[in-house]
Design a protein around this motif. Structure first.
Motif, PDB file in Angstrom:
ATOM      1  N   GLY A 144      39.453 112.763  69.761  1.00  0.00           N
ATOM      2  CA  GLY A 144      38.433 113.148  70.723  1.00  0.00           C
ATOM      3  C   GLY A 144      37.971 112.041  71.649  1.00  0.00           C
ATOM      4  O   GLY A 144      37.031 112.234  72.426  1.00  0.00           O
ATOM      5  N   LYS A 145      38.623 110.885  71.573  1.00  0.00           N
ATOM      6  CA  LYS A 145      38.208 109.762  72.409  1.00  0.00           C
ATOM      7  C   LYS A 145      39.352 109.303  73.309  1.00  0.00           C
ATOM      8  O   LYS A 145      40.521 109.608  73.071  1.00  0.00           O
ATOM      9  CB  LYS A 145      37.730 108.603  71.536  1.00  0.00           C
ATOM     10  CG  LYS A 145      36.466 108.902  70.748  1.00  0.00           C
ATOM     11  CD  LYS A 145      35.924 107.651  70.087  1.00  0.00           C
ATOM     12  CE  LYS A 145      34.610 107.923  69.386  1.00  0.00           C
ATOM     13  NZ  LYS A 145      34.048 106.694  68.757  1.00  0.00           N
ATOM     14  N   GLU A 146      38.975 108.543  74.335  1.00  0.00           N
ATOM     15  CA  GLU A 146      39.973 107.979  75.237  1.00  0.00           C
ATOM     16  C   GLU A 146      40.728 106.846  74.530  1.00  0.00           C
ATOM     17  O   GLU A 146      40.202 106.196  73.622  1.00  0.00           O
ATOM     18  CB  GLU A 146      39.271 107.408  76.477  1.00  0.00           C
ATOM     19  CG  GLU A 146      38.523 108.431  77.298  1.00  0.00           C
ATOM     20  CD  GLU A 146      39.299 108.790  78.549  1.00  0.00           C
ATOM     21  OE1 GLU A 146      39.068 109.895  79.070  1.00  0.00           O
ATOM     22  OE2 GLU A 146      40.112 107.984  79.006  1.00  0.00           O
ATOM     23  N   ARG A 147      41.954 106.620  74.993  1.00  0.00           N
ATOM     24  CA  ARG A 147      42.703 105.481  74.480  1.00  0.00           C
ATOM     25  C   ARG A 147      42.075 104.210  75.046  1.00  0.00           C
ATOM     26  O   ARG A 147      41.856 104.101  76.256  1.00  0.00           O
ATOM     27  CB  ARG A 147      44.167 105.587  74.894  1.00  0.00           C
ATOM     28  CG  ARG A 147      45.068 104.594  74.213  1.00  0.00           C
ATOM     29  CD  ARG A 147      46.534 104.865  74.504  1.00  0.00           C
ATOM     30  NE  ARG A 147      46.949 106.189  74.047  1.00  0.00           N
ATOM     31  CZ  ARG A 147      48.217 106.610  74.070  1.00  0.00           C
ATOM     32  NH1 ARG A 147      49.178 105.810  74.518  1.00  0.00           N
ATOM     33  NH2 ARG A 147      48.510 107.823  73.659  1.00  0.00           N
ATOM     34  N   GLU A 148      41.819 103.248  74.184  1.00  0.00           N
ATOM     35  CA  GLU A 148      41.137 102.027  74.604  1.00  0.00           C
ATOM     36  C   GLU A 148      41.947 100.791  74.239  1.00  0.00           C
ATOM     37  O   GLU A 148      42.705 100.776  73.276  1.00  0.00           O
ATOM     38  CB  GLU A 148      39.759 101.934  73.942  1.00  0.00           C
ATOM     39  CG  GLU A 148      39.790 101.836  72.432  1.00  0.00           C
ATOM     40  CD  GLU A 148      38.404 101.654  71.834  1.00  0.00           C
ATOM     41  OE1 GLU A 148      37.408 101.600  72.573  1.00  0.00           O
ATOM     42  OE2 GLU A 148      38.325 101.542  70.594  1.00  0.00           O
ATOM     43  N   SER A 149      41.736  99.762  75.040  1.00  0.00           N
ATOM     44  CA  SER A 149      42.417  98.499  74.791  1.00  0.00           C
ATOM     45  C   SER A 149      41.780  97.795  73.604  1.00  0.00           C
ATOM     46  O   SER A 149      40.551  97.781  73.450  1.00  0.00           O
ATOM     47  CB  SER A 149      42.323  97.616  76.032  1.00  0.00           C
ATOM     48  OG  SER A 149      42.881  96.351  75.785  1.00  0.00           O
ATOM     49  N   VAL A 150      42.618  97.199  72.772  1.00  0.00           N
ATOM     50  CA  VAL A 150      42.150  96.443  71.617  1.00  0.00           C
ATOM     51  C   VAL A 150      42.402  94.948  71.832  1.00  0.00           C
ATOM     52  O   VAL A 150      41.511  94.122  71.643  1.00  0.00           O
ATOM     53  CB  VAL A 150      42.865  96.911  70.339  1.00  0.00           C
ATOM     54  CG1 VAL A 150      42.497  96.028  69.153  1.00  0.00           C
ATOM     55  CG2 VAL A 150      42.541  98.368  70.052  1.00  0.00           C
ATOM     56  N   ALA A 151      43.623  94.605  72.213  1.00  0.00           N
ATOM     57  CA  ALA A 151      43.991  93.199  72.384  1.00  0.00           C
ATOM     58  C   ALA A 151      45.226  93.115  73.270  1.00  0.00           C
ATOM     59  O   ALA A 151      45.968  94.089  73.408  1.00  0.00           O
ATOM     60  CB  ALA A 151      44.271  92.540  71.033  1.00  0.00           C
ATOM     61  N   ALA A 152      45.425  91.934  73.843  1.00  0.00           N
ATOM     62  CA  ALA A 152      46.614  91.692  74.658  1.00  0.00           C
ATOM     63  C   ALA A 152      46.991  90.223  74.555  1.00  0.00           C
ATOM     64  O   ALA A 152      46.135  89.374  74.242  1.00  0.00           O
ATOM     65  CB  ALA A 152      46.378  92.088  76.110  1.00  0.00           C
ATOM     66  N   ILE A 153      48.263  89.942  74.840  1.00  0.00           N
ATOM     67  CA  ILE A 153      48.749  88.569  74.706  1.00  0.00           C
ATOM     68  C   ILE A 153      49.746  88.269  75.822  1.00  0.00           C
ATOM     69  O   ILE A 153      50.541  89.121  76.218  1.00  0.00           O
ATOM     70  CB  ILE A 153      49.381  88.360  73.313  1.00  0.00           C
ATOM     71  CG1 ILE A 153      49.687  86.878  73.065  1.00  0.00           C
ATOM     72  CG2 ILE A 153      50.613  89.234  73.118  1.00  0.00           C
ATOM     73  CD1 ILE A 153      49.980  86.575  71.593  1.00  0.00           C
ATOM     74  N   SER A 154      49.677  87.048  76.315  1.00  0.00           N
ATOM     75  CA  SER A 154      50.537  86.642  77.413  1.00  0.00           C
ATOM     76  C   SER A 154      51.979  86.492  76.947  1.00  0.00           C
ATOM     77  O   SER A 154      52.288  86.577  75.766  1.00  0.00           O
ATOM     78  CB  SER A 154      50.031  85.324  77.997  1.00  0.00           C
ATOM     79  OG  SER A 154      50.042  84.304  77.012  1.00  0.00           O
ATOM     80  N   ARG A 155      52.853  86.240  77.908  1.00  0.00           N
ATOM     81  CA  ARG A 155      54.286  86.204  77.632  1.00  0.00           C
ATOM     82  C   ARG A 155      54.660  85.176  76.572  1.00  0.00           C
ATOM     83  O   ARG A 155      55.511  85.424  75.724  1.00  0.00           O
ATOM     84  CB  ARG A 155      55.040  85.896  78.921  1.00  0.00           C
ATOM     85  CG  ARG A 155      54.922  86.971  79.967  1.00  0.00           C
ATOM     86  CD  ARG A 155      55.454  86.475  81.286  1.00  0.00           C
ATOM     87  NE  ARG A 155      55.434  87.499  82.319  1.00  0.00           N
ATOM     88  CZ  ARG A 155      55.772  87.259  83.580  1.00  0.00           C
ATOM     89  NH1 ARG A 155      56.131  86.048  83.962  1.00  0.00           N
ATOM     90  NH2 ARG A 155      55.726  88.235  84.454  1.00  0.00           N
ATOM     91  N   ARG A 156      54.033  84.015  76.634  1.00  0.00           N
ATOM     92  CA  ARG A 156      54.360  82.954  75.675  1.00  0.00           C
ATOM     93  C   ARG A 156      53.339  82.838  74.551  1.00  0.00           C
ATOM     94  O   ARG A 156      53.471  81.972  73.690  1.00  0.00           O
ATOM     95  CB  ARG A 156      54.495  81.619  76.396  1.00  0.00           C
ATOM     96  CG  ARG A 156      55.636  81.584  77.391  1.00  0.00           C
ATOM     97  CD  ARG A 156      55.797  80.204  78.011  1.00  0.00           C
ATOM     98  NE  ARG A 156      56.897  80.173  78.976  1.00  0.00           N
ATOM     99  CZ  ARG A 156      57.267  79.077  79.636  1.00  0.00           C
ATOM    100  NH1 ARG A 156      56.615  77.950  79.445  1.00  0.00           N
ATOM    101  NH2 ARG A 156      58.269  79.129  80.490  1.00  0.00           N
ATOM    102  N   GLY A 157      52.316  83.687  74.615  1.00  0.00           N
ATOM    103  CA  GLY A 157      51.329  83.703  73.546  1.00  0.00           C
ATOM    104  C   GLY A 157      50.168  82.750  73.727  1.00  0.00           C
ATOM    105  O   GLY A 157      49.306  82.653  72.848  1.00  0.00           O
ATOM    106  N   GLY A 158      50.113  82.077  74.851  1.00  0.00           N
ATOM    107  CA  GLY A 158      49.066  81.079  75.033  1.00  0.00           C
ATOM    108  C   GLY A 158      47.723  81.629  75.467  1.00  0.00           C
ATOM    109  O   GLY A 158      46.702  80.950  75.399  1.00  0.00           O
TER     110      GLY A 158
END
Length: 124
Positions: free
Chosen positions: A42-56
């Motif tokens: 019943g809820k919208e999809r939400e962002s939890v976390a993200a990471i850059s290409r190299r992880g920095g």
């Protein structure tokens, strides 16, 4: 193009931990910014976390800061989400996603590729 397959979901008691994995196909995996999203009933999809290409560089939603950790292993074409101190409100289907945009972002519409999702259920 990249294909994503999540694993590691399950049922856990409040206060417990889970580690989600997302395996990616394709030789260009390291060129994608990777994100984890979740969607509760019943809820919208939400962002939890993200990471850059190299992880920095990483991003976390306020609701998970200090409890969740995103990481990636480009040699294994895999991104992880370590979830600690889980709460019942963390219950949702968790999705891995990839974007060709070159900076870390939480905007769902900018992510081009999605996995099928893995269910996480936290009991009280």
């Amino acid at each position: 193009q990249v294909q994503l397959v999540e694993s590691g979901g399950g049922l856990v008691q409040a206060g417990g931990s889970l580690r989600l994995s997302c395996a990616a196909s394709g030789r260009t995996y390291s060129s994608y910014v990777m994100g984890w999203f979740r969607q509760a009933p019943g809820k919208e999809r939400e962002s939890v976390a993200a990471i850059s290409r190299r992880g920095g560089s990483t991003y976390y939603a306020d609701s998970v800061k200090g409890r969740f950790t995103i990481s990636r292993d480009n040699a294994k074409n895999t991104v992880y989400l370590q979830m600690n101190s889980l709460k019942p409100e963390d219950t949702a289907v968790y999705y891995c996603a990839a974007t060709g945009v070159s900076w870390v972002l939480s905007t769902r519409s900018r992510y081009e590729y999605w996995g099928q999702g893995t269910q996480v259920t936290v009991s009280s």
